[in-house]
Design a protein around this motif. Structure first.
Motif, short mmCIF file in Angstrom:
data_model
loop_
_atom_site.label_atom_id
_atom_site.label_comp_id
_atom_site.label_asym_id
_atom_site.label_seq_id
_atom_site.Cartn_x
_atom_site.Cartn_y
_atom_site.Cartn_z
N LYS A 22 0.82 -1.19 0.00
CA LYS A 22 0.00 0.00 0.00
C LYS A 22 0.87 1.26 0.00
O LYS A 22 0.61 2.22 -0.74
CB LYS A 22 -0.90 0.00 1.24
N ARG A 26 1.07 4.14 -2.99
CA ARG A 26 0.75 5.54 -2.73
C ARG A 26 1.89 6.45 -3.15
O ARG A 26 1.68 7.51 -3.73
CB ARG A 26 0.44 5.75 -1.24
N TYR A 54 -1.24 -2.87 -8.31
CA TYR A 54 -1.84 -2.71 -6.99
C TYR A 54 -3.18 -3.44 -6.89
O TYR A 54 -3.50 -4.03 -5.87
CB TYR A 54 -2.03 -1.22 -6.70
N SER A 58 -3.05 -6.11 -3.90
CA SER A 58 -3.80 -5.70 -2.72
C SER A 58 -4.96 -6.62 -2.41
O SER A 58 -5.56 -6.53 -1.34
CB SER A 58 -4.31 -4.26 -2.90
#
Length: 372
Positions: A22, A26, A54, A58
């Motif tokens: 994460k 970002r 991602y 994720s």
């Protein structure tokens, strides 16, 4: 063309944790987001790549399939469960809201905004600063227009819903693959259109007035500090909260004292005789008078301290001190008799100059050393 490894796209190793995935996403998303790299096609492609990586890494199930089978274990046509480009605010947990001026959740209705803060400059005396000061001030303010009762429309008419934003106060704008929200340029966020404005307030709904406020300046305040009067700034828009009023305090120069933090300083004239013989000297304080004992042979610039005779600051537990700087006065306009007496006195002192004028002796020694 073979796809890049998802872990390499995010700059991670195979054993990266959920939190590391994460954070890496970002960081890269902040760098390559199209709103920051407008017109850069390479950056846009890079963003798509890290976004795809991602989406897979994720998701625990997709990550497990990718770790076992690689790209073959992930069906790109089954990405519907992942968030689309229009839902970036949900993915980033609002991080782009702070950067690009929008929140994760979409807003609806007229824009609500806080009123502007106001500043007021106030001069007070040193005594008022030390003891505290209560007064009243007049400041500009806005009041509801009595003619239109705040609607902004001419008497007998009403505002209509904005034809451009349909009352929402915002417009959705598309930039490439992204949707953005901005204030409606026609109604400026109010959601209303005023076709025939009120002549008293020119369609604003408010008129400029002045109001009187009670102000309480706390004891011990110093120049450069300010007092906040909550809610007495400009009113907000569309029901938003008002701003605040900040009173900047400036202390006027004092005839006797100068302030240094919580301490006070003053110069006190001292007669030639008292300086030579010693005695008691009455000095001023902020609260009246004080006394200092002058020892024999006191010289100019000698400093005497009166403890606790300064100012107790706003955040101090006890008051500062008063420092009295004595200035020995040379007699002026002497009579012939007084001059004769002084000459006799000088002759008597000259006979034992080393004893009576230690500073003069020291000065003479330094001069001789300098010229030799």
């Amino acid at each position: 063309m073979a796809k890049a490894d998802y872990y390499e796209s995010l700059g991670l190793g195979k054993n990266a944790t959920e939190d590391e995935i994460k954070k890496a996403f970002r960081k890269l998303a902040m760098k390559y987001h199209p709103d920051r790299t407008q017109g850069d096609k390479a950056a846009e492609e890079k963003f798509k790549t890290i976004k795809e990586a991602y989406d897979v890494l994720s998701d625990p199930e997709k990550k497990a399939a990718y770790d076992r089978f690689g790209h073959a274990g992930v069906d790109p046509n089954a990405m519907g469960g992942g968030a689309g480009f229009d839902d970036l605010g949900d993915i980033f947990g609002g991080i782009f809201g702070d950067i690009f001026g929008q929140s994760g959740a979409r807003q609806s209705g007229p824009r609500v905004s806080r009123g502007a803060d106001l500043r007021y400059r106030m001069e007070i005396t040193l005594e008022q600063a030390a003891a505290g000061y209560k007064t009243e001030i007049r400041v500009p303010s806005w009041e509801i227009c009595e003619t239109c009762h705040g609607s902004g429309a001419k008497e007998g008419t009403e505002p209509t819903t904005c034809s451009m934003c349909h009352g929402s106060g915002t417009m959705n704008v598309r930039q490439g693959i992204f949707h953005m929200q901005q204030t409606c340029p026609k109604c400026h966020g109010s959601g209303k259109e005023i076709k025939d404005p009120c002549k008293t307030c020119d369609g604003v709904g408010r008129v400029r007035k002045h109001k009187t406020l009670a102000v309480d300046i706390p004891a011990g305040i110093d120049s450069g500090m300010r007092v906040r009067s909550a809610g007495n700034g400009e009113p907000g828009e569309n029901g938003g909260p008002p701003g605040d009023l900040y009173i900047d305090v400036l202390i006027k120069p004092h005839d006797i004292f100068t302030r240094d933090g919580d301490d006070l300083h003053c110069e006190v004239p001292l007669s030639f005789v008292t300086a030579a013989l010693g005695g008691t000297l009455t000095v001023p304080t902020l609260n009246g008078k004080g006394e200092i004992k002058i020892p024999e042979g006191t010289q100019t610039s000698k400093v005497f301290r009166l403890r606790g005779k300064g100012i107790k600051g706003v955040r101090a537990g006890y008051p500062g001190d008063l420092y009295c700087h004595v200035v020995v006065e040379t007699p002026v306009r002497l009579s012939d008799e007084q001059k004769d007496l002084l000459k006799k006195f000088a002759d008597s002192v000259e006979k034992d100059a080393d004893k009576h004028s230690p500073q003069n002796k020291s000065w003479g020694d330094r001069l001789r050393n300098f010229f030799n």
